[in-house]
Write a protein that holds these residues in place. Structure first.
Motif, PDB file in Angstrom:
ATOM      1  N   ARG A  52      27.493  44.640  51.783  1.00 40.11           N
ATOM      2  CA  ARG A  52      27.221  43.502  52.659  1.00 40.11           C
ATOM      3  C   ARG A  52      26.299  42.525  51.961  1.00 40.11           C
ATOM      4  O   ARG A  52      26.443  41.312  52.091  1.00 40.11           O
ATOM      5  CB  ARG A  52      26.594  43.967  53.971  1.00 40.11           C
ATOM      6  CG  ARG A  52      26.591  42.839  55.016  1.00 40.11           C
ATOM      7  CD  ARG A  52      25.590  43.066  56.116  1.00 40.11           C
ATOM      8  NE  ARG A  52      24.232  43.002  55.627  1.00 40.11           N
ATOM      9  CZ  ARG A  52      23.163  43.084  56.421  1.00 40.11           C
ATOM     10  NH1 ARG A  52      23.332  43.244  57.707  1.00 40.11           N
ATOM     11  NH2 ARG A  52      21.957  43.031  55.924  1.00 40.11           N
ATOM     12  N   GLN A  53      25.327  43.050  51.193  1.00 38.42           N
ATOM     13  CA  GLN A  53      24.427  42.185  50.451  1.00 38.42           C
ATOM     14  C   GLN A  53      25.192  41.377  49.400  1.00 38.42           C
ATOM     15  O   GLN A  53      24.886  40.212  49.151  1.00 38.42           O
ATOM     16  CB  GLN A  53      23.334  43.016  49.771  1.00 38.42           C
ATOM     17  CG  GLN A  53      22.306  42.178  49.008  1.00 38.42           C
ATOM     18  CD  GLN A  53      21.562  41.220  49.909  1.00 38.42           C
ATOM     19  OE1 GLN A  53      21.137  41.595  50.995  1.00 38.42           O
ATOM     20  NE2 GLN A  53      21.431  39.978  49.482  1.00 38.42           N
ATOM     21  N   VAL A  54      26.219  42.003  48.812  1.00 35.50           N
ATOM     22  CA  VAL A  54      27.050  41.288  47.846  1.00 35.50           C
ATOM     23  C   VAL A  54      27.751  40.116  48.533  1.00 35.50           C
ATOM     24  O   VAL A  54      27.812  39.008  47.990  1.00 35.50           O
ATOM     25  CB  VAL A  54      28.089  42.243  47.221  1.00 35.50           C
ATOM     26  CG1 VAL A  54      29.057  41.462  46.330  1.00 35.50           C
ATOM     27  CG2 VAL A  54      27.400  43.347  46.431  1.00 35.50           C
ATOM     28  N   LYS A  55      28.253  40.331  49.735  1.00 34.83           N
ATOM     29  CA  LYS A  55      28.894  39.256  50.489  1.00 34.83           C
ATOM     30  C   LYS A  55      27.907  38.124  50.750  1.00 34.83           C
ATOM     31  O   LYS A  55      28.228  36.942  50.583  1.00 34.83           O
ATOM     32  CB  LYS A  55      29.423  39.778  51.829  1.00 34.83           C
ATOM     33  CG  LYS A  55      30.590  40.727  51.751  1.00 34.83           C
ATOM     34  CD  LYS A  55      31.004  41.134  53.173  1.00 34.83           C
ATOM     35  CE  LYS A  55      32.026  42.245  53.177  1.00 34.83           C
ATOM     36  NZ  LYS A  55      32.359  42.687  54.550  1.00 34.83           N
ATOM     37  N   VAL A  56      26.708  38.497  51.173  1.00 29.23           N
ATOM     38  CA  VAL A  56      25.692  37.492  51.494  1.00 29.23           C
ATOM     39  C   VAL A  56      25.353  36.668  50.261  1.00 29.23           C
ATOM     40  O   VAL A  56      25.237  35.434  50.333  1.00 29.23           O
ATOM     41  CB  VAL A  56      24.431  38.173  52.065  1.00 29.23           C
ATOM     42  CG1 VAL A  56      23.282  37.169  52.158  1.00 29.23           C
ATOM     43  CG2 VAL A  56      24.724  38.755  53.440  1.00 29.23           C
ATOM     44  N   ASP A  57      25.196  37.309  49.114  1.00 30.97           N
ATOM     45  CA  ASP A  57      24.860  36.598  47.878  1.00 30.97           C
ATOM     46  C   ASP A  57      25.965  35.626  47.491  1.00 30.97           C
ATOM     47  O   ASP A  57      25.705  34.477  47.097  1.00 30.97           O
ATOM     48  CB  ASP A  57      24.622  37.594  46.747  1.00 30.97           C
ATOM     49  CG  ASP A  57      23.335  38.390  46.924  1.00 30.97           C
ATOM     50  OD1 ASP A  57      22.460  37.912  47.677  1.00 30.97           O
ATOM     51  OD2 ASP A  57      23.219  39.476  46.332  1.00 30.97           O
ATOM     52  N   ILE A  58      27.218  36.068  47.591  1.00 23.60           N
ATOM     53  CA  ILE A  58      28.347  35.197  47.251  1.00 23.60           C
ATOM     54  C   ILE A  58      28.392  33.990  48.184  1.00 23.60           C
ATOM     55  O   ILE A  58      28.554  32.837  47.752  1.00 23.60           O
ATOM     56  CB  ILE A  58      29.677  35.978  47.314  1.00 23.60           C
ATOM     57  CG1 ILE A  58      29.731  37.035  46.211  1.00 23.60           C
ATOM     58  CG2 ILE A  58      30.869  35.027  47.202  1.00 23.60           C
ATOM     59  CD1 ILE A  58      30.957  37.936  46.289  1.00 23.60           C
TER      60      ILE A  58
ATOM     61  N   ILE B 265      34.519  26.597  47.610  1.00 23.57           N
ATOM     62  CA  ILE B 265      35.469  27.215  48.532  1.00 23.57           C
ATOM     63  C   ILE B 265      35.542  28.716  48.259  1.00 23.57           C
ATOM     64  O   ILE B 265      35.444  29.152  47.114  1.00 23.57           O
ATOM     65  CB  ILE B 265      36.850  26.561  48.382  1.00 23.57           C
ATOM     66  CG1 ILE B 265      36.775  25.075  48.803  1.00 23.57           C
ATOM     67  CG2 ILE B 265      37.909  27.279  49.216  1.00 23.57           C
ATOM     68  CD1 ILE B 265      38.054  24.305  48.561  1.00 23.57           C
ATOM     69  N   VAL B 266      35.686  29.494  49.322  1.00 18.90           N
ATOM     70  CA  VAL B 266      35.831  30.942  49.187  1.00 18.90           C
ATOM     71  C   VAL B 266      37.183  31.383  49.740  1.00 18.90           C
ATOM     72  O   VAL B 266      37.781  30.710  50.592  1.00 18.90           O
ATOM     73  CB  VAL B 266      34.706  31.701  49.924  1.00 18.90           C
ATOM     74  CG1 VAL B 266      33.364  31.461  49.258  1.00 18.90           C
ATOM     75  CG2 VAL B 266      34.658  31.327  51.398  1.00 18.90           C
ATOM     76  N   GLU B 267      37.622  32.526  49.254  1.00 17.86           N
ATOM     77  CA  GLU B 267      38.879  33.100  49.723  1.00 17.86           C
ATOM     78  C   GLU B 267      38.620  34.561  50.070  1.00 17.86           C
ATOM     79  O   GLU B 267      37.886  35.256  49.360  1.00 17.86           O
ATOM     80  CB  GLU B 267      39.948  32.977  48.639  1.00 17.86           C
ATOM     81  CG  GLU B 267      41.370  33.237  49.104  1.00 17.86           C
ATOM     82  CD  GLU B 267      42.375  32.914  48.009  1.00 17.86           C
ATOM     83  OE1 GLU B 267      43.245  32.056  48.231  1.00 17.86           O
ATOM     84  OE2 GLU B 267      42.260  33.522  46.921  1.00 17.86           O
TER      85      GLU B 267
ATOM     86  N   GLN C 255      37.465  41.597  50.341  1.00 16.99           N
ATOM     87  CA  GLN C 255      38.002  40.978  49.126  1.00 16.99           C
ATOM     88  C   GLN C 255      37.536  39.518  49.003  1.00 16.99           C
ATOM     89  O   GLN C 255      38.338  38.613  48.740  1.00 16.99           O
ATOM     90  CB  GLN C 255      39.533  41.064  49.112  1.00 16.99           C
ATOM     91  CG  GLN C 255      40.052  42.498  49.166  1.00 16.99           C
ATOM     92  CD  GLN C 255      41.563  42.587  49.212  1.00 16.99           C
ATOM     93  OE1 GLN C 255      42.262  41.638  48.870  1.00 16.99           O
ATOM     94  NE2 GLN C 255      42.080  43.728  49.649  1.00 16.99           N
ATOM     95  N   LEU C 256      36.244  39.305  49.207  1.00 16.18           N
ATOM     96  CA  LEU C 256      35.658  37.956  49.152  1.00 16.18           C
ATOM     97  C   LEU C 256      35.583  37.474  47.705  1.00 16.18           C
ATOM     98  O   LEU C 256      35.056  38.171  46.832  1.00 16.18           O
ATOM     99  CB  LEU C 256      34.266  37.978  49.781  1.00 16.18           C
ATOM    100  CG  LEU C 256      33.465  36.673  49.747  1.00 16.18           C
ATOM    101  CD1 LEU C 256      34.175  35.590  50.554  1.00 16.18           C
ATOM    102  CD2 LEU C 256      32.058  36.912  50.293  1.00 16.18           C
ATOM    103  N   VAL C 257      36.101  36.267  47.448  1.00 15.93           N
ATOM    104  CA  VAL C 257      36.123  35.694  46.099  1.00 15.93           C
ATOM    105  C   VAL C 257      35.568  34.275  46.148  1.00 15.93           C
ATOM    106  O   VAL C 257      35.938  33.481  47.025  1.00 15.93           O
ATOM    107  CB  VAL C 257      37.552  35.676  45.524  1.00 15.93           C
ATOM    108  CG1 VAL C 257      37.568  35.032  44.144  1.00 15.93           C
ATOM    109  CG2 VAL C 257      38.124  37.084  45.457  1.00 15.93           C
ATOM    110  N   LEU C 258      34.687  33.961  45.211  1.00 13.45           N
ATOM    111  CA  LEU C 258      34.142  32.611  45.080  1.00 13.45           C
ATOM    112  C   LEU C 258      35.034  31.825  44.129  1.00 13.45           C
ATOM    113  O   LEU C 258      35.180  32.178  42.956  1.00 13.45           O
ATOM    114  CB  LEU C 258      32.713  32.680  44.541  1.00 13.45           C
ATOM    115  CG  LEU C 258      31.957  31.363  44.368  1.00 13.45           C
ATOM    116  CD1 LEU C 258      31.781  30.668  45.710  1.00 13.45           C
ATOM    117  CD2 LEU C 258      30.614  31.606  43.703  1.00 13.45           C
TER     118      LEU C 258
END
Length: 303
Positions: A129-135, A145-147, A196-199
């Motif tokens: 979850r912290q990885v998501k927040v940082d991204i 934009i994120v995907e 699968q959050l991608v910047l």
């Protein structure tokens, strides 16, 4: 850059107590002559800098000196530090305010007071979850934009491409407020359901996004329902944790009656079922019927 160096010299001397001109020159990557010139400017501005000669000597500032001569009152200084301390307590989001808090504490001559600590994580929290927040933080700041893949309330998975605008913590959960380029509308995405959050390298311009006020779905409030629930005494600890005190009426036998307006939806049935046989719906009838139907479905599963 010159002003920043002068400010930095004062901060270092207040923090380190004593440094040599060579140490200051090395820190700021300038010549010793430049540092001596800066010290003359600071002395002329009223900063009480003095030099100790001989072995173990160096440049220092009087211990009693603070920046109280600034156009910031003592009360305002305390307020600034308290606000930064409160922001810094959001330690699951960002650790960067630490340096600023330390610097201003030294400049104001005030000791840091850890008056608040906020932690939005649960006891079984996990690192991704912290990885998501940082991204998402970087995406919001840099307008990227994120995907990602998203699971909606019905369990349907779909790929989304969005312009992230804000992270929001509401009702014990984190949400991403973004403009969805698939739905062409503003949406709130629950972080737990993002995968699968991608910047992406694509940049968006907030000025080119539709006016938020014309997106009815983004501003639409969920339907509300007025309900009255009777809770057994043994579950009182949950009731007091999850409902406002003004909505709770204690009965003579220790049981509790709660009357409150709450958003309607499938989640409400699941929430009430989490109380098992310790909660009984008194009103409205429609909620009683819906809950009874859910219970019958559960019973059928075990036939």
């Amino acid at each position: 850059m010159h002003i920043n160096r002068l400010f930095g010299i004062v901060h270092l001397l207040l923090n380190k107590k004593q440094l040599t001109s060579l140490q200051l020159a090395a820190h700021f990557e300038v010549s010793k002559r430049t540092i001596l010139r800066d010290l003359d400017i600071l002395s002329g501005a009223g900063v009480p800098i003095y030099t100790r000669k001989g072995k173990g000597g160096g440049i220092a500032i009087l211990d009693s000196y603070t920046l109280n001569k600034m156009a910031i009152s003592d009360k305002e200084q305390s307020s600034i530090l308290s606000s930064l301390q409160g922001f810094n307590s959001l330690n699951n989001l960002d650790h960067q305010p630490d340096h600023l808090l330390s610097k201003l504490s030294h400049l104001f001559g005030k000791k840091q007071t850890n008056w608040i600590e906020i932690d939005f994580s649960n006891w079984a929290d996990y690192d991704h979850r912290q990885v998501k927040v940082d991204i998402l933080k970087n995406a919001i700041i840099n307008h990227q934009i994120v995907e990602f893949k998203y699971v909606n309330n019905r369990g349907e998975q779909a790929k989304r491409k969005a312009c992230p605008l804000k992270l929001l913590f509401k009702s014990q959960d984190w949400y991403l407020h973004a403009y969805c380029q698939i739905k062409l509308a503003y949406r709130f995405f629950k972080l737990k359901r993002i995968d699968q959050l991608v910047l992406l390298d694509q940049i968006f311009d907030t000025n080119l996004l539709p006016d938020l006020t014309i997106d009815n779905k983004a501003d639409k409030s969920p339907p509300m329902i007025d309900m009255t629930i009777h809770f057994c005494a043994q579950i009182a600890y949950r009731v007091y944790d999850e409902f406002p005190l003004k909505n709770i009426v204690t009965q003579q036998d220790g049981s509790l009656i709660v009357s409150i307006a709450t958003p309607d939806g499938d989640w409400l049935l699941q929430y009430l079922l989490s109380y098992g046989g310790n909660a009984k719906v008194i009103a409205p009838q429609s909620l009683k019927d819906a809950l009874k139907q859910q219970v019958m479905m559960i019973v059928d599963l075990y036939h």
